[in-house]
Motif scaffolding. Sequence first.
Motif, PDB file in Angstrom:
ATOM      1  N   VAL A 191       0.833  -1.309  -0.161  1.00  0.00           N
ATOM      2  CA  VAL A 191       0.059   0.044   0.117  1.00  0.00           C
ATOM      3  C   VAL A 191       1.176   1.192   0.051  1.00  0.00           C
ATOM      4  N   TYR A 192       1.949   1.148   0.857  1.00  0.00           N
ATOM      5  CA  TYR A 192       2.884   2.347   0.968  1.00  0.00           C
ATOM      6  C   TYR A 192       4.051   2.450  -0.135  1.00  0.00           C
ATOM      7  N   TYR A 193       3.882   1.322  -0.956  1.00  0.00           N
ATOM      8  CA  TYR A 193       5.242   1.319  -1.882  1.00  0.00           C
ATOM      9  C   TYR A 193       5.476   2.556  -2.659  1.00  0.00           C
ATOM     10  N   TYR A 194       6.916   2.847  -2.681  1.00  0.00           N
ATOM     11  CA  TYR A 194       7.164   3.944  -3.439  1.00  0.00           C
ATOM     12  C   TYR A 194       8.221   3.713  -4.455  1.00  0.00           C
ATOM     13  N   GLN A 195       8.198   4.159  -5.698  1.00  0.00           N
ATOM     14  CA  GLN A 195       9.552   4.030  -6.448  1.00  0.00           C
ATOM     15  C   GLN A 195       9.707   5.239  -7.488  1.00  0.00           C
ATOM     16  N   PRO A 196      10.685   5.665  -7.662  1.00  0.00           N
ATOM     17  CA  PRO A 196      10.895   6.885  -8.409  1.00  0.00           C
ATOM     18  C   PRO A 196      10.364   6.920  -9.789  1.00  0.00           C
ATOM     19  N   GLY A 197       9.799   7.952 -10.206  1.00  0.00           N
ATOM     20  CA  GLY A 197       9.198   7.907 -11.725  1.00  0.00           C
ATOM     21  C   GLY A 197       7.723   8.030 -11.461  1.00  0.00           C
ATOM     22  N   ASP A 198       6.966   8.173 -12.676  1.00  0.00           N
ATOM     23  CA  ASP A 198       5.618   8.395 -12.836  1.00  0.00           C
ATOM     24  C   ASP A 198       4.788   7.035 -12.526  1.00  0.00           C
ATOM     25  N   GLU A 199       5.414   5.791 -12.672  1.00  0.00           N
ATOM     26  CA  GLU A 199       4.496   4.625 -12.430  1.00  0.00           C
ATOM     27  C   GLU A 199       4.560   4.047 -10.966  1.00  0.00           C
ATOM     28  N   GLN A 200       3.490   4.139 -10.423  1.00  0.00           N
ATOM     29  CA  GLN A 200       3.477   3.705  -9.314  1.00  0.00           C
ATOM     30  C   GLN A 200       2.652   2.470  -8.905  1.00  0.00           C
ATOM     31  N   ILE A 201       3.286   1.305  -8.229  1.00  0.00           N
ATOM     32  CA  ILE A 201       2.371   0.218  -7.779  1.00  0.00           C
ATOM     33  C   ILE A 201       1.955   0.134  -6.341  1.00  0.00           C
ATOM     34  N   GLY A 202       2.274   0.981  -5.509  1.00  0.00           N
ATOM     35  CA  GLY A 202       1.756   1.172  -4.634  1.00  0.00           C
ATOM     36  C   GLY A 202       0.351   1.985  -4.283  1.00  0.00           C
TER      37      GLY A 202
END
Length: 360
Positions: A191-202
């Motif tokens: 739920v809180y997952y973060y990754q740099p960039g525009d695509e977010q899976i969180g």
Amino acid sequence: MGTQAKPGIRLRAVLISLGILLANILVNGLIFLFFRDSTLNPLLTAVLAVLWGVLGVYLIYYTLTFAAEQYPDKIRGRILPFIFVGPAVLLLGWLLVLPALRTLYLSFFNASSDKFTGLANYAAIFSDRLLGTALRNNLLWVFVGTLACVAFGLLIAILADRSSYERIAKSIIFMPMAISFVAAGVIWKFVYYYQPGDEQIGLLNAIVTYFGGEPQAWTSMIQPWNNFFLILILIWMQTGFAMVIFSAAIKGVPDDILEAARVDGSGEIRIFFRIIIPFISTTILTVTTTIIVFTLKIFDVVMVMTGGQYDTEVVATQFYRQFFMYRNFGYGSTLAIVLLIAVLPVIIVNLRQFRKQGGF
């Protein structure tokens, strides 16, 4: 003849009791040694161990009860309660009391447990910056987490009790209680997952970016608010527990008292604070102290989500790190004793409350 036979009967009963006790110790000890040194298939060993656990407990209680029946009625009535409670007390003493005493003993030694240091470890705790952060975070968990769980649980219990969808609502809210804290941590990590960039899976960042916001590293970069995001997981899990207990207590409020209050012109809010809350006050105290114990011992969620990094350290994760990772047995044991001292007053309050309610 009866008075002369009594000493002989009692001696016979004592001998039978000692024989049964020694036989239980000998048989179970030999079975334990067999499993310890066994080279059987692991699956077969597990099956046999389960059978031993079930049948062994049954035989212990059956044989001890048989021994108690050899005594006169007056003595038997005094012995039987100890037979049923005794094995559990001995097991708890072996698994809880002895390790606690050993941990207390290790807390007076250095990291390798080969040099006595007295109270040096306890003095070091109060000058440890990381422990200060851990204690601060534990207080956040205790106050914010407990208050929110109790408040939301009570509110939902009241509202669900008046709803036609009571069973469905309670089932959904109670559902998180069916999973472990580790599983909850894994779920909320996505739920809180973060990754740099525009695509977010969180999930949370996906919602934020959908509405034009910037994704955030909720559990790492946003400090000290990241602790509140972790506490939210506890609230998600324990609110259902509080709701179920409160709902049962509310249903126990006499209907005639509530009806009398309504006839006198009292509104629902006034009834809630003047009648329902005082009536279930002991239940509120019990639920509150139980959740406080959970929050003081919190470990799984923090370890899964952040590993105690980013100023989210709590006392339990600091203990784990010192004892198992740094192999500092003295300091780690001291942290465990500090945690035990913090939990004990809450447990004592809970036990006193149970005693007042006739629990034991």
